[in-house]
Design an enzyme around this catalytic site. Structure first.
Site, PDB file in Angstrom:
ATOM      1  N   CYS A 111     -86.520  36.734   0.096  1.00 58.49           N
ATOM      2  CA  CYS A 111     -85.865  35.908   1.124  1.00 58.49           C
ATOM      3  C   CYS A 111     -84.452  36.409   1.416  1.00 58.49           C
ATOM      4  O   CYS A 111     -83.525  36.164   0.644  1.00 58.49           O
ATOM      5  CB  CYS A 111     -85.826  34.457   0.645  1.00 58.49           C
ATOM      6  N   CYS A 130     -81.885  33.610   1.969  1.00 55.67           N
ATOM      7  CA  CYS A 130     -81.427  32.940   0.738  1.00 55.67           C
ATOM      8  C   CYS A 130     -80.464  33.848  -0.038  1.00 55.67           C
ATOM      9  O   CYS A 130     -79.481  33.372  -0.589  1.00 55.67           O
ATOM     10  CB  CYS A 130     -82.599  32.618  -0.188  1.00 55.67           C
ATOM     11  N   ASP A 131     -80.759  35.135  -0.111  1.00 56.41           N
ATOM     12  CA  ASP A 131     -80.059  36.002  -1.062  1.00 56.41           C
ATOM     13  C   ASP A 131     -79.208  37.109  -0.438  1.00 56.41           C
ATOM     14  O   ASP A 131     -78.425  37.746  -1.143  1.00 56.41           O
ATOM     15  CB  ASP A 131     -81.089  36.681  -1.993  1.00 56.41           C
TER      16      ASP A 131
END
Ligand code: NAP
Length: 313
Positions: free
Chosen positions: A136, A139-140
């Site tokens: 992701c 997300c990261d």
């Protein structure tokens, strides 16, 4: 066993689950939504959603899902955050569920459990998970470990293109590694991605190993060109895997008819092979897999559950 029997239990809180919740709530069925570990579903891991009708400028994925949740709650849906179904007995109605260790009875069930990220299946992928291997970018991607570093995205679909483009904000270079020489992504996404100077496609190539330091940090990938057989290593600080999804249907194996890949089979009217169990969204759709089609399926499942309950009144 609890005395109370829920009219409708909805498993999942993505577009399909929350649309089913909205419709069954408006039908005064007081549905219970079990969100699972990822409230809002996979769309919360996307940045901007540009193809959901009604938002000419696009809408943030998380914002869209919060809106849907609030809309369903406004009409009486009960959303149980983080609640996960560990087991289900669909042999008779009411259906018996085990939710966070506790029993729950459901007169009808709408399964909208979605799909999870597909893995490459490499031992090194597992060993370096969250140490530079991720599924992701939203997300990261902004983590300090990826800043101004070369990054690798694996895949050739819309997700891979979206991730690659997003990661150009952070990485020094994004290598888009695809196993063919043509992207599967929609034309607009593919063109946008390949036009980005910081994206470098690596065609006909498969990741055979993710390389890391002893203390556990990604340093690169080993690639094999599947046309020439040539192998080489590519330095990178992060590997973003975007190679599609697998349906979250394992707990229903042996109880509901599924295809070979684990997608639950459904009729045009959202019925599964067990009367009273309906299905919607990515756990039963490997063709469209869009937010809008999942929402449409959630609506159909809700209407059918309502009709069944009304016919039994
Ligand atoms: P996808 O369309 O199924 O694409 C998966 C990609 O991964 C394909 O290019 C496939 O290669 C590759 N792949 C699969 N298994 C692999 C393996 N073991 N090793 C290496 N490569 C592998 O999945 P997706 O990109 O996640 O998209 C899913 C759905 O969501 C699609 O319908 C897409 O349109 C939609 N989506 C839409 C948006 C948007 O519109 N904003 C964003 C993301 C996703 P091959 O091409 O060779 O099969």
């Amino acid at each position: 066993m609890p005395d109370e029997i829920q009219n409708v239990v909805i498993i999942g809180s993505g577009c399909a689950g929350l649309t089913a919740a909205l419709y069954t709530a408006r039908a005064r069925l007081e549905p219970t939504v079990l969100t699972g570990a990822m409230p809002g579903g996979l769309l919360t891991t996307t940045s901007i959603v540009e193809n959901y009708p009604g938002f000419p400028e696009g809408i943030d994925g998380t914002e869209l899902m919060i809106n849907m949740q609030q809309q369903a709650e406004r009409f009486g849906a009960q959303v149980k955050f983080g609640s996960t179904v560990e087991a289900a007995d669909l042999s008779e109605r009411p259906f018996k569920l085990t939710v966070d260790g506790e029993p729950m009875l459901a007169n009808t069930l709408i399964i909208a459990s979605g799909a999870g990220h597909r893995h490459l299946g490499l031992p090194s992928e597992q060993a370096l998970d969250k140490k530079g291997v991720t599924y992701c970018a939203t997300c990261d991607g902004a983590l300090p470990m990826f800043r101004d570093q070369p990054l690798v995205v694996v895949g050739g679909g819309d997700s891979a293109c979206e991730e690659a483009t997003y990661l150009t904000r952070f990485g020094s270079k994004v290598h888009l590694v695809h196993r063919r020489d043509e992207l599967r992504a929609s034309k607009i996404m593919a063109e946008r991605t390949l036009a980005n100077d910081k994206v470098e496609p690596v065609w006909d190539s498969e990741v055979t190993e993710i390389l890391g330091e002893a203390e556990g940090k990604v340093t690169g990938v080993r690639l094999k060109n599947n046309k020439t057989g040539e192998e080489n290593a590519l330095n990178c600080a992060g590997v973003f895997i975007a190679i599609g999804h697998v349906p979250n249907t394992q707990i229903f194996e042996g109880q509901l008819e599924m295809d070979d890949a684990g997608y639950i089979l459904r009729t045009e009217s959202a019925q599964t092979s067990v009367p009273g169990v309906f299905v919607a969204g990515d756990c039963s759709d490997k063709v469209y897999r869009q937010a809008i089609t999942a929402a449409g399926m959630g609506c159909a499942a809700a209407i059918e559950a309502e009709r069944l309950l009304a016919s039994e009144d």
